[in-house]
Design an enzyme around this catalytic site. Structure first.
Site, short mmCIF file in Angstrom:
data_model
loop_
_atom_site.label_atom_id
_atom_site.label_comp_id
_atom_site.label_asym_id
_atom_site.label_seq_id
_atom_site.Cartn_x
_atom_site.Cartn_y
_atom_site.Cartn_z
N ARG A 30 0.83 -1.22 0.00
CA ARG A 30 0.00 0.00 0.00
C ARG A 30 0.86 1.26 0.00
O ARG A 30 0.56 2.22 -0.70
CB ARG A 30 -0.93 0.01 1.22
N ASN A 48 -6.06 -2.82 2.61
CA ASN A 48 -6.00 -4.27 2.77
C ASN A 48 -7.41 -4.81 2.98
O ASN A 48 -8.24 -4.17 3.61
CB ASN A 48 -5.16 -4.65 3.99
#
Length: 105
Positions: A30, A48
């Site tokens: 990320r 996530n």
């Protein structure tokens, strides 16, 4: 050149909803996405998912989105990690974003 033949498709903003699978959690995926997207001028968010995948909405020009994926793939190749995009859908662009950010559900 007349306006009828002027092609602005490369400047059109689009937004893509994506799902990534593979080695995408606990490896900085990320944060890498944020760094790359912000560098190439894309906005949106990434998070996530409980099933081990990562969801993202990525917004930018076609050129910026292509640059994002090229740089992400190059980063993953250097680290010998793999990911696949298992879902990709065009959705409506969102106004007012200034960067790609991490969401926490």
């Amino acid at each position: 050149m007349s306006m009828d033949t002027y092609d602005i498709s490369d400047e059109t903003i689009r937004r893509v909803a994506l799902r990534f699978e593979g080695t995408v959690q606990a490896v900085g995926f990320r944060w890498t996405c944020c760094m790359i997207a912000n560098r190439v001028g894309c906005t949106g968010w990434v998070r996530n998912e409980l099933d081990g995948s990562v969801s993202m909405e990525l917004q930018g020009t076609n050129d910026a989105i292509a640059s994002f994926f090229s740089m992400l793939q190059a980063d993953y190749n250097r680290r010998h990690l793999t990911f696949v995009v298992t879902e990709s859908d065009d959705i409506a662009p969102v106004e007012g974003e200034s960067e790609l950010s991490v969401r926490w559900k």
